[in-house]
Design an enzyme around this catalytic site. Structure first.
Site, mmCIF file in Angstrom:
data_model
loop_
_atom_site.group_PDB
_atom_site.id
_atom_site.type_symbol
_atom_site.label_atom_id
_atom_site.label_comp_id
_atom_site.label_asym_id
_atom_site.label_seq_id
_atom_site.Cartn_x
_atom_site.Cartn_y
_atom_site.Cartn_z
ATOM 1 N N TYR A 39 31.684 33.267 47.287
ATOM 2 C CA TYR A 39 32.591 32.153 47.010
ATOM 3 C C TYR A 39 32.248 30.919 47.850
ATOM 4 O O TYR A 39 32.716 29.819 47.553
ATOM 5 C CB TYR A 39 34.051 32.536 47.307
ATOM 6 C CG TYR A 39 34.621 33.639 46.450
ATOM 7 C CD1 TYR A 39 33.929 34.183 45.371
ATOM 8 C CD2 TYR A 39 35.892 34.144 46.737
ATOM 9 C CE1 TYR A 39 34.481 35.206 44.617
ATOM 10 C CE2 TYR A 39 36.443 35.172 45.977
ATOM 11 C CZ TYR A 39 35.730 35.704 44.920
ATOM 12 O OH TYR A 39 36.273 36.715 44.180
ATOM 13 N N HIS A 97 30.764 43.888 46.151
ATOM 14 C CA HIS A 97 31.281 42.963 45.138
ATOM 15 C C HIS A 97 30.962 43.409 43.706
ATOM 16 O O HIS A 97 31.828 43.372 42.821
ATOM 17 C CB HIS A 97 30.726 41.566 45.385
ATOM 18 C CG HIS A 97 31.555 40.479 44.805
ATOM 19 N ND1 HIS A 97 31.631 39.217 45.345
ATOM 20 C CD2 HIS A 97 32.375 40.446 43.720
ATOM 21 C CE1 HIS A 97 32.445 38.463 44.626
ATOM 22 N NE2 HIS A 97 32.905 39.186 43.622
#
Length: 267
Positions: A39, A97
């Site tokens: 991110y 992730h």
């Protein structure tokens, strides 16, 4: 050690936008924050936490290891970088992730490295994200099912992932739902609208209350303080069996996220 049922997400938010979002969330009473290495906002999240005045032991901070850092010699150093950005000595939860099959690092290698990060005290809990049933089974074989705190998966009224959810619940692994509002599509659904009117609630509150009643944790994000405040009210909204059945009928395998090279073969 449990997973908070309600947190604030930070996907696609960066710079002052994410600082303001996290600051507003913490002021409103949120205590769980979800971020990730990819991110590119961990430092901003860390700044917002540091400036909030909220005690560390009141917070639950999650980050996710990106696929480039899965190798045994990269995972822990990358988590140490994340901690420095977040201005924390330890995160509460670290996730893999994406399973990224075929990226050159075996699942066994990165799960062992993740467990080692926990053993070193860099993270209190570990888990996975976007794993299907088969890959979750393999992860369990490496670290044990009791070690996997959650599988964070896309889940919305249009993608209810029932087979995977049933498997995870049988294993005692908490489901964390992301993309719960289906990129906002669920907010315009006429069925959701009718249930909203019935309860004098917002569509977002209805969808979040649906996920909460199913036992899932949710991490909705927003750049608007009023929406962050409104979303929290979902915890108090009690949907009845008829409401739940109507939302169950919205299932259409409506997946929004499935990046090539990262996603598994979905159940």
């Amino acid at each position: 050690m449990s997973i908070p049922e309600f947190g604030v997400g930070t996907f696609r938010l960066q710079g002052q936008t994410v600082i303001d979002s996290v600051r507003n969330a913490l002021e409103l009473g949120y205590r769980a924050i979800d971020t990730a290495q990819i991110y590119d906002n961990e430092a901003d999240v860390g700044q917002a936490i540091a400036e909030s005045g909220v005690r560390r032991d009141e917070l639950f901070v999650t980050t996710k290891i990106w696929v480039a850092n899965y190798a045994r010699d990269k995972l822990i150093p990358s988590l140490e970088v994340s901690l420095a950005k977040l201005r924390l000595d330890q995160v509460d939860l670290t996730l893999i992730h994406w399973p990224a099959p075929g990226n050159g690092v075996a699942l066994e290698e990165y799960m062992e490295a993740l467990a080692q990060a926990r053993a070193q005290g860099l993270t209190r809990q570990i888990g996975i994200s976007n794993f299907n049933i088969d890959l979750t089974r393999r992860a369990i074989e490496v670290v044990g099912r009791e070690a996997i705190a959650t599988n964070q998966i896309e889940l919305s009224p249009y993608l209810q992932n029932r087979a995977l959810v049933e498997f995870l619940q049988a294993q005692g692994i908490r489901v964390t739902s992301y993309m719960t509002l289906a990129y906002g599509k669920a907010l315009k659904d006429p069925v959701i609208g009718e249930i909203s009117a019935k309860h004098q609630a917002t569509p977002a509150q209805v969808v979040l209350a649906w996920a909460l009643r199913l036992g899932h944790a949710v991490i909705p994000s927003s750049t608007r303080r009023e929406n962050l405040a409104s979303n929290l009210i979902a915890r108090e909204l009690q949907l009845d069996d008829e409401d739940m059945a109507r939302i169950a009928g919205l299932e259409r395998n409506g997946r929004e996220v499935s990046p090539d090279g990262l996603a598994p073969v979905w159940d």
